[in-house]
Design a protein around this motif. Sequence first.
Motif: not given
Length: 680
Positions: A276-280, A283-286, A291-292, A315-317
């Motif tokens: 699920l973490g990979i999928i998020y 899809n740039n839901l970092l 959390d996953c 990626e979120l700095d």
Amino acid sequence: MIQIKHLCLILILAVAFFASAENKKNNRPTSYNYLRGVEAVHNENKDEAIDYFIRDLQENPKNGYSFSWIAMLRNSEKDYGRALNAANMAIKLLPKKDVEFVTFAYSTRADVYLNLGDTVKAMSDFTTAIKVNPDDSDLYEKRAQIYFELERYDLADADYLKMVELNPGDIMGHMGLGRNANAQKRWDDAIKHFDHVTKLMSDYSSGYSFRAEAYIAKEKWVEATDDIIKALAIDWDSKALYLATTLKDPAFSMLVSKIKVQSAKQPHEATWPYILGIIYDQNNLLEKAIDCYKLAIDKDLSPIFYYRMSMCQYELDSYEEALNSINQALSLDSTVVSYNALKADIIYEMGDIQSAISEWDYVLTTQPDYEFGYYRRGWYKDISGDPEGALEDLSMSIVLDPDYTYSYMTRANIYMKQNKTELAVADYKKIIEIEDSPEKYECIPYAFLGLGEKEKAIAAIERIILKDTTDAGNYYDAACLYSRMKDKANALKYLEKSLELGFRRFAHIEQDDDMDFLRETNEFKELIMKYKSSWKSTTNEQNNATAKKEAVIIEVPFTKEDGICKVKCQINGLPLHFVFDTGASDVTISMVEATFMMKNGYLSKNDVIGSQKYIDANGNVSVGTVFIIKKVNFGGLELNNIRASVVRNQKAPLLLGQSVLARLGKIEIDNSKNVLKITQ
């Protein structure tokens, strides 16, 4: 190609030819060196096998059988020239009546031709092999694959149908027919073939993942997501994972819900939150991805989970958090150089270029053919004021990957600074040659500008932005281009747009020579201060919140026996003494304690998540059993769902390993007080 779960087919052929009695029956060689060579093939000792076959040929220079094996072994080692020579000799010398070996020789030579990129000759050899041995299903499969790649689906279908005719239970024939139907968008036909595959072999993941592709095309989201889940559950099917990352709503939400259900069904399994973490992530839901990954880490201490989390934080700095995560990954596995590569980029963004270069030094010492590593280190060297070192690295990168345009661009820029215009122009022209269509555009705007073609440069950067108008990096590239043109208004406009979209690589902005024209202007300084202050404010709030959590120090007493630290723990309420062992990965207990806990209700069979051996009818626990401890109380700290394993020695000490210690925070040993100081 179709995912095929065969063992090494060619090596296993040795079994069919090995027995000397069979050799005598078919008039095959029975010489000592030949038989020892076949034995070595069977045992997968390639070098030893080649040595024996060469010795045999010294005694029996016309033994086509030895040439056959040498051809196969040379091909497996990518020694294609000598493999081809050996195959030619095998085909020339083998007795025509020995169908199996003649087929083997032609098939091996076809494989060599494929590796050399000569499809025509490979096809000819497979066709000849089929004429010699028309009942060999593998030959049809190999030829069908070539037809598929040539988009001759009718001919590929004919070969797959022949496979099914020869062996109705052969799933690969049906898989090929289904794969061809998918390629031609005959979705209903494809689904029928994959239905048959899943009936023939219910645990073959590719049947489900390829069928999911057809269901997605038909927008049958329920069936598609069910198949993706099934394929992932079998063996982390790569095609299923790829499809999972490409889904959009309503299928995306449906798949996420189903993965959460799977996770609930297997609460101790890290696989599902990781997927699920990979999928998020894709899809740039970092934030959700992080959390996953944290949830996966709680279930299984794996370096890859920390690595993926670090990439999201990068990626979120969130560079401090990213650095902590990648250091955790390295502490668990220091052999994966991609972890060091990510660490280098994180350190660079934190403003420490020299340490980033040192990190790349280590990567390239370990992996000296890593072309991107030379580019990256060369770029850092250029920024740090070492142009000659940068040129050396960039040239190495180009030698290893002649199509990587960023290396040419950076090298050309250095040449221009050194007034080596002719060399720079050659690199700019090479970029234009490589990026010969808008789909490939990356560095071409700078190449056009370097050649003085300003209008083409502007048109190219606009095309890049149009490919993805939400990509902050594209707008930053545009800002760099206009800054090089000394067009302040447009440079500032695109820079602000990139910052609005979340570009926060301030260390890079402050050192990027593309920004030299803007850097001293008041507008640039105000813009950077505005967004940097906002970013620092958010970061400080996060750090302050973290600091408040970390301000708790807990002291846990320990005793020493023969120099070994022991601490009190409660395992599911059972008080025990554990050895404090930072080198152990899991909590480990002996068979005696495990069996006692099982028989007295401190563990149940539902807590077991894996084993090589199993719990018997009397509740005795064997070595290799892995289970989840629901509650571990350590110095007043309660941790849930801790992985533990059973060791062989019945008198082995109980070890408190990293599956607990890594969750506790910073641990210091105070030998004067005999306490462990845990900062949480």
